[in-house]
Design a protein around this motif. Structure first.
Motif, PDB file in Angstrom:
ATOM      1  N   ALA A 248       1.268  -0.780   0.219  1.00  0.00           N
ATOM      2  CA  ALA A 248      -0.341  -0.127  -0.267  1.00  0.00           C
ATOM      3  C   ALA A 248       0.900   1.383  -0.245  1.00  0.00           C
ATOM      4  N   ALA A 249       2.392   0.773   0.788  1.00  0.00           N
ATOM      5  CA  ALA A 249       2.572   2.172   0.302  1.00  0.00           C
ATOM      6  C   ALA A 249       3.287   3.160  -0.355  1.00  0.00           C
ATOM      7  N   THR A 250       4.047   1.690  -1.407  1.00  0.00           N
ATOM      8  CA  THR A 250       4.684   1.520  -2.969  1.00  0.00           C
ATOM      9  C   THR A 250       4.653   1.411  -3.869  1.00  0.00           C
ATOM     10  N   GLY A 251       3.303   0.329  -4.223  1.00  0.00           N
ATOM     11  CA  GLY A 251       2.684  -0.512  -4.688  1.00  0.00           C
ATOM     12  C   GLY A 251       3.581  -1.442  -5.610  1.00  0.00           C
ATOM     13  N   LYS A 252       4.051  -2.025  -4.382  1.00  0.00           N
ATOM     14  CA  LYS A 252       4.602  -2.757  -5.589  1.00  0.00           C
ATOM     15  C   LYS A 252       4.391  -4.160  -5.465  1.00  0.00           C
ATOM     16  N   ALA A 253       4.317  -4.955  -5.785  1.00  0.00           N
ATOM     17  CA  ALA A 253       3.290  -6.051  -5.829  1.00  0.00           C
ATOM     18  C   ALA A 253       4.480  -7.620  -5.408  1.00  0.00           C
ATOM     19  N   LEU A 254       3.503  -7.518  -4.412  1.00  0.00           N
ATOM     20  CA  LEU A 254       3.946  -8.908  -3.460  1.00  0.00           C
ATOM     21  C   LEU A 254       4.162 -10.655  -4.267  1.00  0.00           C
ATOM     22  N   TRP A 255       2.819 -10.942  -4.769  1.00  0.00           N
ATOM     23  CA  TRP A 255       2.583 -11.710  -5.250  1.00  0.00           C
ATOM     24  C   TRP A 255       1.211 -11.564  -6.288  1.00  0.00           C
ATOM     25  N   GLU A 256       1.242 -12.400  -7.115  1.00  0.00           N
ATOM     26  CA  GLU A 256       0.398 -12.581  -8.403  1.00  0.00           C
ATOM     27  C   GLU A 256       0.156 -13.981  -8.401  1.00  0.00           C
ATOM     28  N   ARG A 257      -1.063 -14.731  -8.506  1.00  0.00           N
ATOM     29  CA  ARG A 257      -1.469 -15.917  -9.083  1.00  0.00           C
ATOM     30  C   ARG A 257      -1.910 -16.026 -10.449  1.00  0.00           C
ATOM     31  N   GLN A 258      -2.176 -16.905 -10.960  1.00  0.00           N
ATOM     32  CA  GLN A 258      -3.412 -17.357 -11.680  1.00  0.00           C
ATOM     33  C   GLN A 258      -3.626 -18.493 -12.024  1.00  0.00           C
ATOM     34  N   LEU A 259      -4.537 -18.883 -12.292  1.00  0.00           N
ATOM     35  CA  LEU A 259      -5.608 -20.301 -11.715  1.00  0.00           C
ATOM     36  C   LEU A 259      -6.677 -20.185 -13.089  1.00  0.00           C
ATOM     37  N   TRP A 260      -6.564 -21.706 -13.852  1.00  0.00           N
ATOM     38  CA  TRP A 260      -7.462 -22.071 -14.547  1.00  0.00           C
ATOM     39  C   TRP A 260      -8.667 -21.902 -14.651  1.00  0.00           C
ATOM     40  N   ALA A 261      -9.968 -21.391 -15.735  1.00  0.00           N
ATOM     41  CA  ALA A 261     -10.517 -21.394 -15.079  1.00  0.00           C
ATOM     42  C   ALA A 261     -11.702 -22.705 -15.476  1.00  0.00           C
ATOM     43  N   THR A 262     -12.785 -22.689 -14.451  1.00  0.00           N
ATOM     44  CA  THR A 262     -13.580 -24.547 -14.513  1.00  0.00           C
ATOM     45  C   THR A 262     -15.069 -24.031 -14.805  1.00  0.00           C
ATOM     46  N   GLY A 263     -15.146 -22.476 -15.407  1.00  0.00           N
ATOM     47  CA  GLY A 263     -16.529 -21.898 -15.848  1.00  0.00           C
ATOM     48  C   GLY A 263     -16.137 -21.798 -17.328  1.00  0.00           C
ATOM     49  N   SER A 264     -17.802 -21.418 -17.508  1.00  0.00           N
ATOM     50  CA  SER A 264     -17.810 -20.752 -18.738  1.00  0.00           C
ATOM     51  C   SER A 264     -16.591 -19.203 -18.706  1.00  0.00           C
ATOM     52  N   VAL A 265     -15.776 -19.095 -20.311  1.00  0.00           N
ATOM     53  CA  VAL A 265     -15.293 -18.043 -19.999  1.00  0.00           C
ATOM     54  C   VAL A 265     -15.443 -16.676 -21.115  1.00  0.00           C
ATOM     55  N   ALA A 266     -16.755 -16.815 -21.894  1.00  0.00           N
ATOM     56  CA  ALA A 266     -17.905 -16.252 -22.023  1.00  0.00           C
ATOM     57  C   ALA A 266     -18.094 -14.418 -21.589  1.00  0.00           C
ATOM     58  N   HIS A 267     -17.541 -13.293 -22.241  1.00  0.00           N
ATOM     59  CA  HIS A 267     -17.917 -12.407 -21.416  1.00  0.00           C
ATOM     60  C   HIS A 267     -17.912 -10.647 -22.488  1.00  0.00           C
ATOM     61  N   ASN A 268     -18.000  -9.692 -22.197  1.00  0.00           N
ATOM     62  CA  ASN A 268     -18.794  -8.881 -22.832  1.00  0.00           C
ATOM     63  C   ASN A 268     -16.642  -8.048 -22.995  1.00  0.00           C
ATOM     64  N   PRO A 269     -16.050  -7.366 -23.865  1.00  0.00           N
ATOM     65  CA  PRO A 269     -14.320  -7.342 -23.067  1.00  0.00           C
ATOM     66  C   PRO A 269     -14.832  -6.140 -22.541  1.00  0.00           C
ATOM     67  N   PHE A 270     -15.582  -5.331 -22.878  1.00  0.00           N
ATOM     68  CA  PHE A 270     -16.118  -4.085 -21.783  1.00  0.00           C
ATOM     69  C   PHE A 270     -15.788  -4.265 -20.443  1.00  0.00           C
ATOM     70  N   GLY A 271     -15.995  -5.850 -20.364  1.00  0.00           N
ATOM     71  CA  GLY A 271     -16.456  -5.799 -18.232  1.00  0.00           C
ATOM     72  C   GLY A 271     -15.491  -6.876 -18.173  1.00  0.00           C
ATOM     73  N   GLY A 272     -14.817  -7.595 -18.875  1.00  0.00           N
ATOM     74  CA  GLY A 272     -13.569  -8.624 -18.591  1.00  0.00           C
ATOM     75  C   GLY A 272     -14.373 -10.158 -17.593  1.00  0.00           C
ATOM     76  N   ILE A 273     -13.292 -10.870 -17.462  1.00  0.00           N
ATOM     77  CA  ILE A 273     -13.051 -11.866 -16.700  1.00  0.00           C
ATOM     78  C   ILE A 273     -13.134 -11.513 -15.045  1.00  0.00           C
ATOM     79  N   ALA A 274     -12.454 -10.549 -14.414  1.00  0.00           N
ATOM     80  CA  ALA A 274     -12.250  -9.712 -13.260  1.00  0.00           C
ATOM     81  C   ALA A 274     -12.885  -8.951 -13.148  1.00  0.00           C
ATOM     82  N   ALA A 275     -14.183  -8.936 -13.443  1.00  0.00           N
ATOM     83  CA  ALA A 275     -14.927  -7.561 -12.927  1.00  0.00           C
ATOM     84  C   ALA A 275     -15.178  -7.448 -11.745  1.00  0.00           C
ATOM     85  N   SER A 276     -15.692  -8.137 -10.384  1.00  0.00           N
ATOM     86  CA  SER A 276     -16.089  -8.322  -9.721  1.00  0.00           C
ATOM     87  C   SER A 276     -14.525  -8.268  -8.869  1.00  0.00           C
ATOM     88  N   THR A 277     -15.180  -7.312  -7.431  1.00  0.00           N
ATOM     89  CA  THR A 277     -14.249  -6.964  -6.699  1.00  0.00           C
ATOM     90  C   THR A 277     -13.850  -8.073  -5.416  1.00  0.00           C
TER      91      THR A 277
END
Length: 317
Positions: A1-30
């Motif tokens: 929070a102090a610097t914006g430096k990334a501490l970690w990042e994780r990627q996962l394989w989707a198990t459900g539908s990935v159909a979406h409008n590019p306006f929103g995206g796969i990670a629209a939820s907070t």
């Protein structure tokens, strides 16, 4: 929070539908957090839990378990954590339900089927006199439901069509529901009923959710008009033209409302007897997520960046 430096990042394989409008995206939820774990919900209806160090604790493939719960333009409801339960809301034409998940293990606790129709609203919490009395509110297309977070037991409901993008908010025990404008409700738990306090069609919403603070209710309607209403009766007190379109729900800090439009224009409104636009600033475009305020700063999330802007002087409340 102090610097914006990334501490970690994780990627996962989707198990459900990935159909979406590019306006929103796969990670629209907070994401949501209980301070010990982080819960992320994706448009594929995968609900995942990490600890604060980024270790995967569990993954629940709600889209894999219910393949008909999918939307061709994508899902956008954010998860809610109440006590030791995570609640996810999935509303589509094929299948529609809410699920309560054990926050520690990922095991299902309950499932509530609702009317099959598309909606993108997020569940919210209605605070009780104690944390044990907190309720979860599900804003479905046909009704608002209050239920016990741990058991899914319905406590009360308000049968009326609701907005499908803008979500309700609560303040001082009152629920402000975007439905034919805004409806103010009180949950009478002993009677098992929702009591209608008032309804105000002029306080209509578009994409941004309702905001309530200090005896006032705020909505944003097309083409970017900020409307202020009296929280006691719903009467409109003033309106202010902003530059839209605004998808992100505004936030209030230190007596000012911060609204950011999709093009990245941050508009600062001084609140009072009459709203006054006192400043603006341009960040990058593609903003759909609501800003967040914490520890004397405001955070904005665009399609490509996370922005932190610190307040000068005292920390906002």
């Amino acid at each position: 929070a102090a610097t914006g430096k990334a501490l970690w990042e994780r990627q996962l394989w989707a198990t459900g539908s990935v159909a979406h409008n590019p306006f929103g995206g796969i990670a629209a939820s907070t994401p949501a957090s209980d301070g010990q774990r982080i819960f992320a919900f994706f448009s594929s209806n995968d609900l995942v839990c990490f600890d604060l160090e980024g270790n995967l604790k569990w993954l629940r493939g709600l889209g894999y378990e219910s393949p008909a719960a999918r939307n061709d333009v994508g899902m956008a409801s954010s998860p809610l954590v109440v006590g030791d339960t995570v609640i996810a809301q999935l509303e589509t034409l094929g299948e529609a339900f809410a699920a309560g998940i054990d926050a520690a293990t990922g095991e299902p606790r309950w499932r509530l089927d609702v009317e099959r129709d598309a909606a993108w609203t997020s569940p919210i919490v209605l605070r009780g006199k104690s944390r044990e009395e907190d309720l979860a509110l599900l804003q479905c297309r046909a009704r608002l439901v209050a239920l016990e977070p741990r058991t899914g037991k319905q406590v009360a409901a308000h049968d009326h069509w609701c907005d499908t993008v803008a979500s309700a908010t609560t303040c001082g025990g009152t629920i402000y529901l975007p439905a034919d404008g805004v409806r103010a409700l009180r949950c009478n738990r002993p009677a098992g009923a929702m009591e209608l306090c008032w309804q105000s069609p002029p306080l209509r919403t578009e994409n941004a959710s309702v905001v309530a603070w200090d005896g006032r209710v705020y909505t944003i309607k097309s083409p970017g008009i900020l409307v202020c209403g009296d929280a006691a009766d719903g009467n409109v007190l003033w309106q202010l033209r902003l530059t839209g379109p605004v998808w992100a729900t505004p936030v209030i800090a230190d007596g000012h409302l911060y609204a950011v439009n999709h093009a990245g224009l941050v508009q600062v409104v001084q609140l009072g007897e009459q709203g006054k636009l006192v400043g603006s600033s341009q960040i990058d475009a593609g903003i759909l997520a609501s800003p967040a305020v914490a520890d004397g700063a405001i955070y904005f999330r665009s399609n490509t960046h996370l922005w932190k802007i610190a307040f000068q002087g005292k920390k906002p409340e």
